[in-house]
Design a protein around this motif. Structure first.
Motif, PDB file in Angstrom:
ATOM      1  N   VAL A  23     -87.199   2.022 -35.646  1.00 47.53           N
ATOM      2  CA  VAL A  23     -86.566   2.748 -36.151  1.00 47.53           C
ATOM      3  C   VAL A  23     -85.615   3.495 -35.258  1.00 47.53           C
ATOM      4  O   VAL A  23     -85.988   4.046 -34.312  1.00 47.53           O
ATOM      5  CB  VAL A  23     -87.031   3.875 -37.384  1.00 47.53           C
ATOM      6  CG1 VAL A  23     -86.271   4.570 -37.780  1.00 47.53           C
ATOM      7  CG2 VAL A  23     -87.994   3.122 -38.121  1.00 47.53           C
ATOM      8  N   GLU A  26     -81.339   7.451 -38.647  1.00 48.24           N
ATOM      9  CA  GLU A  26     -81.253   7.659 -40.328  1.00 48.24           C
ATOM     10  C   GLU A  26     -80.321   6.662 -40.836  1.00 48.24           C
ATOM     11  O   GLU A  26     -78.976   6.967 -40.422  1.00 48.24           O
ATOM     12  CB  GLU A  26     -81.221   9.114 -40.382  1.00 48.24           C
ATOM     13  CG  GLU A  26     -81.505   9.601 -41.868  1.00 48.24           C
ATOM     14  CD  GLU A  26     -82.961   9.328 -42.274  1.00 48.24           C
ATOM     15  OE1 GLU A  26     -83.425   9.074 -43.360  1.00 48.24           O
ATOM     16  OE2 GLU A  26     -83.971   9.386 -41.188  1.00 48.24           O
ATOM     17  N   THR A  31     -78.001   6.875 -50.707  1.00 50.69           N
ATOM     18  CA  THR A  31     -79.333   7.053 -51.359  1.00 50.69           C
ATOM     19  C   THR A  31     -79.400   6.086 -52.779  1.00 50.69           C
ATOM     20  O   THR A  31     -78.528   6.025 -53.407  1.00 50.69           O
ATOM     21  CB  THR A  31     -79.563   8.336 -51.979  1.00 50.69           C
ATOM     22  OG1 THR A  31     -79.608   9.199 -50.910  1.00 50.69           O
ATOM     23  CG2 THR A  31     -81.002   8.505 -52.546  1.00 50.69           C
ATOM     24  N   GLY A  32     -80.375   5.208 -52.634  1.00 51.47           N
ATOM     25  CA  GLY A  32     -80.688   4.250 -53.750  1.00 51.47           C
ATOM     26  C   GLY A  32     -80.099   2.928 -53.368  1.00 51.47           C
ATOM     27  O   GLY A  32     -80.228   2.019 -54.283  1.00 51.47           O
ATOM     28  N   CYS A  33     -79.491   2.701 -52.284  1.00 50.58           N
ATOM     29  CA  CYS A  33     -78.679   1.338 -51.803  1.00 50.58           C
ATOM     30  C   CYS A  33     -80.026   0.493 -51.471  1.00 50.58           C
ATOM     31  O   CYS A  33     -80.928   0.847 -50.952  1.00 50.58           O
ATOM     32  CB  CYS A  33     -77.956   1.751 -50.655  1.00 50.58           C
ATOM     33  SG  CYS A  33     -77.385   0.302 -49.853  1.00 50.58           S
ATOM     34  N   LEU A  36     -81.590  -0.173 -47.966  1.00 51.60           N
ATOM     35  CA  LEU A  36     -82.732   0.366 -47.365  1.00 51.60           C
ATOM     36  C   LEU A  36     -84.037  -0.295 -47.795  1.00 51.60           C
ATOM     37  O   LEU A  36     -84.934  -0.362 -47.059  1.00 51.60           O
ATOM     38  CB  LEU A  36     -82.765   1.658 -48.262  1.00 51.60           C
ATOM     39  CG  LEU A  36     -81.517   2.845 -47.965  1.00 51.60           C
ATOM     40  CD1 LEU A  36     -81.621   3.899 -49.002  1.00 51.60           C
ATOM     41  CD2 LEU A  36     -81.838   3.526 -46.470  1.00 51.60           C
ATOM     42  N   ALA A  37     -83.970  -0.825 -48.802  1.00 47.01           N
ATOM     43  CA  ALA A  37     -85.536  -1.790 -49.205  1.00 47.01           C
ATOM     44  C   ALA A  37     -85.397  -2.943 -48.231  1.00 47.01           C
ATOM     45  O   ALA A  37     -86.344  -3.671 -47.553  1.00 47.01           O
ATOM     46  CB  ALA A  37     -85.276  -2.433 -50.616  1.00 47.01           C
ATOM     47  N   LEU A  39     -84.073  -3.047 -45.141  1.00 43.32           N
ATOM     48  CA  LEU A  39     -84.416  -2.497 -43.834  1.00 43.32           C
ATOM     49  C   LEU A  39     -85.909  -2.080 -43.693  1.00 43.32           C
ATOM     50  O   LEU A  39     -86.540  -2.647 -42.657  1.00 43.32           O
ATOM     51  CB  LEU A  39     -83.533  -1.174 -43.694  1.00 43.32           C
ATOM     52  CG  LEU A  39     -83.670  -0.480 -42.330  1.00 43.32           C
ATOM     53  CD1 LEU A  39     -83.153  -1.325 -41.192  1.00 43.32           C
ATOM     54  CD2 LEU A  39     -83.046   0.966 -42.263  1.00 43.32           C
ATOM     55  N   ALA A  40     -86.338  -1.937 -44.745  1.00 41.38           N
ATOM     56  CA  ALA A  40     -87.911  -1.242 -44.737  1.00 41.38           C
ATOM     57  C   ALA A  40     -88.741  -2.682 -44.527  1.00 41.38           C
ATOM     58  O   ALA A  40     -89.714  -2.670 -43.769  1.00 41.38           O
ATOM     59  CB  ALA A  40     -88.420  -0.515 -46.126  1.00 41.38           C
ATOM     60  N   ASP A 186     -83.908  -6.886 -54.400  1.00 41.63           N
ATOM     61  CA  ASP A 186     -84.287  -5.717 -53.469  1.00 41.63           C
ATOM     62  C   ASP A 186     -85.448  -5.003 -54.231  1.00 41.63           C
ATOM     63  O   ASP A 186     -86.144  -4.162 -53.808  1.00 41.63           O
ATOM     64  CB  ASP A 186     -83.119  -4.770 -53.050  1.00 41.63           C
ATOM     65  CG  ASP A 186     -82.510  -3.961 -53.909  1.00 41.63           C
ATOM     66  OD1 ASP A 186     -83.116  -2.824 -54.252  1.00 41.63           O
ATOM     67  OD2 ASP A 186     -81.722  -4.281 -54.619  1.00 41.63           O
ATOM     68  N   TRP A 187     -85.327  -5.187 -55.630  1.00 41.59           N
ATOM     69  CA  TRP A 187     -86.211  -4.203 -56.450  1.00 41.59           C
ATOM     70  C   TRP A 187     -87.719  -4.712 -56.572  1.00 41.59           C
ATOM     71  O   TRP A 187     -88.614  -4.151 -57.430  1.00 41.59           O
ATOM     72  CB  TRP A 187     -85.557  -3.730 -57.768  1.00 41.59           C
ATOM     73  CG  TRP A 187     -85.377  -4.970 -58.723  1.00 41.59           C
ATOM     74  CD1 TRP A 187     -86.256  -5.568 -59.421  1.00 41.59           C
ATOM     75  CD2 TRP A 187     -84.079  -5.670 -58.516  1.00 41.59           C
ATOM     76  NE1 TRP A 187     -85.420  -6.482 -60.141  1.00 41.59           N
ATOM     77  CE2 TRP A 187     -84.188  -6.524 -59.555  1.00 41.59           C
ATOM     78  CE3 TRP A 187     -82.628  -5.659 -57.827  1.00 41.59           C
ATOM     79  CZ2 TRP A 187     -83.019  -7.606 -59.924  1.00 41.59           C
ATOM     80  CZ3 TRP A 187     -82.066  -6.487 -58.272  1.00 41.59           C
ATOM     81  CH2 TRP A 187     -81.853  -7.564 -59.251  1.00 41.59           C
ATOM     82  N   ALA A 188     -87.952  -5.924 -55.902  1.00 38.93           N
ATOM     83  CA  ALA A 188     -89.467  -6.091 -55.802  1.00 38.93           C
ATOM     84  C   ALA A 188     -89.774  -6.191 -54.533  1.00 38.93           C
ATOM     85  O   ALA A 188     -89.736  -7.583 -53.776  1.00 38.93           O
ATOM     86  CB  ALA A 188     -89.370  -7.765 -56.566  1.00 38.93           C
ATOM     87  N   PRO A 189     -90.001  -5.245 -53.885  1.00 37.02           N
ATOM     88  CA  PRO A 189     -90.256  -5.235 -52.296  1.00 37.02           C
ATOM     89  C   PRO A 189     -91.213  -6.133 -51.783  1.00 37.02           C
ATOM     90  O   PRO A 189     -91.331  -6.674 -50.855  1.00 37.02           O
ATOM     91  CB  PRO A 189     -90.576  -3.688 -52.124  1.00 37.02           C
ATOM     92  CG  PRO A 189     -90.947  -2.943 -53.330  1.00 37.02           C
ATOM     93  CD  PRO A 189     -90.245  -3.855 -54.303  1.00 37.02           C
ATOM     94  N   ARG A 213     -78.706  -3.489 -55.133  1.00 40.08           N
ATOM     95  CA  ARG A 213     -78.135  -2.727 -55.991  1.00 40.08           C
ATOM     96  C   ARG A 213     -77.017  -1.944 -55.096  1.00 40.08           C
ATOM     97  O   ARG A 213     -77.211  -1.622 -53.777  1.00 40.08           O
ATOM     98  CB  ARG A 213     -79.042  -1.806 -56.586  1.00 40.08           C
ATOM     99  CG  ARG A 213     -80.163  -2.201 -57.675  1.00 40.08           C
ATOM    100  CD  ARG A 213     -81.374  -1.390 -57.701  1.00 40.08           C
ATOM    101  NE  ARG A 213     -81.844  -1.415 -56.379  1.00 40.08           N
ATOM    102  CZ  ARG A 213     -82.870  -0.518 -56.080  1.00 40.08           C
ATOM    103  NH1 ARG A 213     -83.048   0.560 -56.919  1.00 40.08           N
ATOM    104  NH2 ARG A 213     -83.437  -0.375 -54.899  1.00 40.08           N
ATOM    105  N   PRO A 215     -75.721   1.514 -55.838  1.00 41.87           N
ATOM    106  CA  PRO A 215     -75.557   2.727 -56.741  1.00 41.87           C
ATOM    107  C   PRO A 215     -74.404   3.445 -56.947  1.00 41.87           C
ATOM    108  O   PRO A 215     -74.275   4.374 -57.949  1.00 41.87           O
ATOM    109  CB  PRO A 215     -76.851   3.459 -56.114  1.00 41.87           C
ATOM    110  CG  PRO A 215     -77.012   3.264 -54.904  1.00 41.87           C
ATOM    111  CD  PRO A 215     -76.602   1.739 -54.643  1.00 41.87           C
TER     112      PRO A 215
END
Lengths: 321, 749
Positions: A23, A26, A31-33, A36-37, A39-40, A186-189, A213, A215
């Protein structure tokens, strides 16, 4: 399998790397993009594979997603619009010891960089290409992108997009020498991580389209798909992706798909009623360009100098004595 | 019992009977081998082509497969294609005949010789079209290489060919790695030099510009300008020496040589240092190579550390100084070429045999070929007791017991089918033993070597098996006998069709047993006697049947085998009991191999029997219990009898591994997050970074439930895009607006 003694020496002063080591700063994404998923998942992959930070490079073009290299504490190249892939290929040629990741958006890859995209798939150089596809230009505040669905209202198409969208999976699977094509959301990490991990391990150009997504400009665009897990079709196979019982409980729509079956992969890619998630195609036998090129020896400065001299000598006009 | 039958039994028991005709001077051969008098007219695996060129996918091909591919690619449909096929098949037969006559050369060379012969035998008109067709085909032959027939050298030649291929592949990879390391080390020195004053002298600058610039540049002025930015070398003298020493060691290594264009296999200089004909020589060579290997590995380690700028003198100096033979790992050894030893079983005696065992135990990459060409030799101790390859078979089965060595036992007739297994053995990281029966020419009537070898496989006298430790940890994965014909049976069953005395076609299935194999050997002719069938049909029993029956069942029976003479006239030969005993021993040895390969495994069958008995007993008890219950309960019409229900076997076999049960979510009273589904979107952590936190995978969980209010939990649940936050019931019953919050939280429970 024993471990090489020289490698033991190399490891002797290596500390295990944790996720935070990858990392850098920041993220500035909203937020909610969905970025981010991604990246994680990538940071988790680097940690799990214990990748040396100086041995990986992230290359991007222009767009929201192309800020990705800034957030990785590794080598990075935030390049020109649409030119992430040629830069990545250059790095791959000159630094074969590095693993190359490419982060590109739907505009960067499928619009201005489309020609490079086609040829990168064809050249099949060993790299992991992540297409962050939110189906809109977010950085420039909501313009239609090549993957925006027909009818989508945007600042450039207030009456709705005029054309049918481009399907990046169909395009990729239509290119000669394609060796790896996968799709994730992205919503199924858990699935996202698994797919990126398999892409990383594939020897060749692994292309992963991640539906993500936005947002800010399309806050409800994917709700229809997100709210109902049955809208996802999981592609499972013993040689492809396997799902855990927990995931299987959520995502009940599954198809056993052999990743070597290109024809079926093309059919799956063209589905409109569901989002196929998993590895559509994988063929490790497709040669990589850097291996095909296979120079007889290394291009050391001496070799290059000798070759240039030899070429120039062909055109030398020696003065008459 | 009539007199003639008594004589038959007497011969069978004692081997003595002057009235019967012993077959040593009759040139008999087993009837099943009758069709194979002239192998050159048959399309079979031989001759083999040892394909040249690294780009070829397969390094060994059969002549027939090359011709088939050629015709598939080039022969057009219709009459023209048929003509080409006919010509090419004639040519193939001729090449096969040349190979049988030991004419040496590549496929292209033998092709030319054969084509010339065919053309010279043809009339003028045919010769023209033949030449045209064959020239056309010749240019499209898909592979070229040395042609080898099934002779006494074929195994060692083939193995060396395959070994050299692995050597070249390893050499190519190693040189690529070493060259890269050398280049990168050179670049460190070069880059450092360019920053020094020495690199900025006028002479050095002029040299770096190359020829042809003459007076265009003022190198003195240029040097003066650049002198200002010059600095002393940043590479310490100690580091420079270390890099230079590593570089020298990388460049001077003697193990791999770059391949040059058009290089012959025999010219492969460095490879020759790894091929031996005795284990002792290979061992000495290994010992001699070890110091250089250690130096090279140290240089590689130094280079990798230096290139990554991770060489720490305080730590690595000591580690490298202590690097010795004992530090070598399997992977280190695997980096270097393996050692190939080709020897005959006769040479593998005494100290040489002890050395062989030592090598196979050592785990070193030693690839040993032990060839044998006589598996029917009688031991000198006792006449008529056969060893049937015990010496070489013993070697192979004993090596399996070492656990870490690859073992392949086969015959030269199976080399083409087992080529992939040979390559597995050669690339296996540890030792490998290839025990091969090469067929025999001596003591054999008129059978070609290929047929003798094939007969040894068919008769189980020298079965094929593989033991590959790389495949897995258990015996079932490692051991394989599937390359044997009809591996499930004692002996393969083959069909024999012939014409009887009334000129009627007779077809029968007969086994090819060890006795048939022994019948090919003139040394054992005295154990056979030809007899007339008339009057003795009731007494004579086919040998395969006789051997598999118990001695009590055979009573006054006499075993026979069917043979043919030089005119292909069928003969019935009775067999001496000594050979029957040998066949029984051979069968028992085959059973042991079958068991190892999982066929009719006695342990598995015993367990199965035990399970079956237990199941039956359990069912018996259940039936008894149900019968007792049934006596007291009325029976409804149409009911299936209870006994049938219980004793019926289950419809589906129970699953081996039950599906893991998914974890149940916590109770709805407790607040929780479905962490594995978190998309790291920052919504909840932005709301309250103490209540919500990320775990080691950067996925959210409730870090401290007391660090936030129930309202924040509910709001987080509402904004979570993937709806994975479940607020549960409030902990603080005094919180303001609780009833409204509980109502809002309902949809996330």
């Amino acid at each position: 399998m024993s471990v090489s003694a020289p490698r033991c020496l190399l490891w002797s002063n290596d500390e295990p790397v944790v996720l935070d080591d990858y990392v850098s700063e920041e993220p500035r994404w909203c937020t909610g993009c969905g970025d981010l998923a991604i990246l994680a998942a990538v940071q988790r992959l680097c940690r799990d594979e214990q990748l040396a930070r100086e041995k990986i490079v992230f290359v991007s073009g222009i767009g929201c997603s192309s800020r990705f290299p800034h957030y990785m504490n590794t080598y990075g190249f935030h390049g020109l619009h649409g030119r992430a892939l040629p830069v990545a290929e250059g790095i791959r040629i000159k630094r074969p010891d590095l693993h190359v990741f490419v982060n590109t958006g739907d505009g960067d890859c499928c619009s201005i960089g489309a020609a490079h995209w086609i040829h990168a798939i064809r050249y099949n150089m060993n790299m992991t290409v992540l297409l962050h596809d939110n189906e809109i230009y977010g950085l420039t505040k909501k313009q239609v992108s090549p993957t925006s669905p027909k009818g989508l209202a945007s600042n450039t198409t207030p009456r709705g997009a005029y054309l049918d969208s481009l399907n990046p999976m169909e395009t990729t699977l239509g290119v000669a020498n394609v060796s790896f094509a996968a799709q994730a959301v992205d919503w199924a990490p858990g699935l996202l991580y698994d797919i990126i991990s398999k892409a990383y391990k594939h020897p060749g150009c692994s292309f992963v389209r991640v539906l993500q997504r936005c947002p800010e400009y399309l806050p409800e665009h994917f709700d229809h798909w997100m709210d109902d897990p049955d809208q996802l079709l999981l592609l499972t196979h013993e040689d492809g992706m396997q799902v855990t019982p927990d995931l299987a409980r959520i995502y009940k729509q599954q198809e056993i798909h052999d990743p070597m079956d290109l024809n079926r992969a093309r059919e799956i890619a063209s589905m409109k009623d569901r989002i196929p998630v998993g590895i559509l195609y994988r063929n490790e036998q497709v040669p990589c360009y850097e291996d095909v090129l296979n120079p007889a020896g290394l291009f050391t400065p001496e070799v290059v100098r000798t070759n240039i001299e030899a070429e120039l000598d062909k055109f030398t006009v020696w003065p008459a004595s | 019992m009539n007199v003639s039958i008594k004589q038959l039994i007497r011969f069978h028991v004692t081997g003595e009977n002057a009235d019967e005709q012993q077959m040593d001077d009759r040139g008999l051969r087993p009837a099943l081998l009758a069709p194979y008098r002239d192998l050159t007219s048959l399309r079979y695996d031989y001759p083999l082509i040892l394909v040249q060129g690294e780009r070829e996918e397969t390094s060994v091909r059969s002549l027939s497969s090359i011709v088939d591919e050629l015709l598939q690619e080039t022969a057009p449909h219709g009459i023209e294609g048929e003509r080409m096929r006919k010509h090419c098949f004639r040519l193939e037969t001729r090449i096969r005949a040349l190979a049988t006559r030991q004419v040496q050369g590549s496929l292209a060379e033998l092709w030319d010789i054969a084509a010339l012969e065919l053309v010279s035998e043809s009339d003028e008109e045919t010769a023209w079209s033949l030449t045209k067709e064959l020239n056309h085909a010749r240019q499209r032959v898909p592979a070229n290489g040395t042609v080898v027939d099934c002779d006494e050298k074929v195994t060692s030649v083939l193995l060396e060919h395959l070994w050299r291929r692995t050597y070249r592949a390893r050499s190519h990879d190693a040189l690529k790695r070493l060259d890269q390391l050398s280049a990168q080390l050179s670049q460190i020195l070069e880059a450092d030099f360019q920053t020094t004053r020495a690199a900025r002298t006028p002479e050095s600058l002029k040299g770096s510009m190359g020829a042809g610039v003459d007076d265009t540049f003022d190198f003195v002025a240029l040097s003066d300008m650049l002198e200002k930015g010059a600095r002393n070398s940043s590479v310490t003298e100690r580091r420079r020496q270390r890099i230079s020493a590593a570089l020298a060691a990388l460049q001077a290594q003697p193990f791999f040589v770059p391949e040059s264009e058009g290089q012959n296999e025999s010219d492969d200089g460095a490879a020759r240092d790894f091929v031996f004909s005795s284990c002792t020589d290979a061992w000495h060579a290994f010992e001699a190579h070890t110091p250089a290997k250690i130096e090279l590995l140290k240089a590689i380690a130094t280079a990798e550390l230096e290139i990554d700028n991770r060489y720490d003198e305080s730590e690595h100096d000591e580690l490298l100084a202590g690097f010795s033979e004992a530090s070598l790992t399997q992977e280190d050894l695997d980096f270097f070429p393996s050692y190939l030893i080709c020897m005959h079983i006769e040479a593998c005696q005494g100290s040489e045999k002890a050395k062989l065992i030592e090598l196979l135990c050592s785990g070193l990459p030693m690839k040993v070929l032990v060839e044998t060409d006589d598996i029917l030799a009688e031991p000198s101790l006792c006449e008529g007791q056969f060893t049937f390859g015990a010496r070489s078979q013993q070697l192979a089965t004993m090596t399996i017991g070492l656990n870490n060595a690859f073992v392949l036992q086969t015959t030269s007739s199976c080399l083409y089918q087992t080529r992939d297994r040979i390559e597995c053995g050669l690339t296996y990281e540890g030792p490998a033993l290839f025990s091969v029966y090469a067929g025999s020419h001596t003591n054999i009537t008129d059978l070609p070597r290929y047929l003798t070898a094939a007969s040894a496989t068919q008769s189980r006298a020298f079965p094929t098996f593989t033991y590959d430790p790389a495949l897995g940890a258990d015996q079932a994965t490692r051991f394989d006998v599937d390359d044997n014909p009809q591996a499930q049976t004692d002996w393969p069953l083959q069909n024999l069709a012939y014409e009887d005395e009334d000129l009627q076609r007779v077809s029968q299935d007969i086994t090819f047993t060890f006795v048939e194999f022994a019948a090919c050997d003139t040394r054992y002719a005295r154990f056979f006697a030809t007899v007339a069938n008339q009057g003795s049909e009731d007494v004579l029993v086919p040998c395969g049947e006789y051997v598999t029956s118990s001695e009590g069942e055979n009573g006054n029976k006499v075993p026979f085998v069917l043979m043919v003479d030089a005119e292909d006239v069928l003969q019935t030969c009775i067999v001496d009991d000594k050979l029957i005993q040998a066949a029984r021993r051979c069968r028992e040895m085959w059973h042991s191999l079958q068991e190892l390969g999982g066929i009719h495994n006695s342990h598995a069958m015993r367990l199965l029997e035990l399970e079956r008995n237990e199941w039956e007993q359990e069912k018996e008890r259940e039936i008894e219990q149900l019968k007792l219950q049934a006596d007291t309960a009325p029976i409804e019409p149409g009911d299936q009898p209870i006994v049938d229900q219980v004793s019926a076997p289950p419809q589906d076999a129970p699953a081996a591994d039950p599906e893991p049960v998914p974890e149940e979510p916590p109770s709805s009273d407790e607040a929780y997050i479905e962490t594995p589904r978190c998309t790291t979107c920052d919504e909840c952590t932005d709301l309250n970074g103490k209540l919500f936190a990320y775990d080691e995978n950067k996925q959210a969980y409730i870090a401290d439930i007391t660090a936030g209010s129930y309202r924040e939990l509910v709001e987080a649940a509402e904004i979570c895009q993937v709806a994975i936050i479940h607020p549960g019931k409030p902990l603080n019953q005094a919180e303001v607006g609780l009833s409204d919050l509980i109502e809002r939280a309902e949809e996330f429970s």
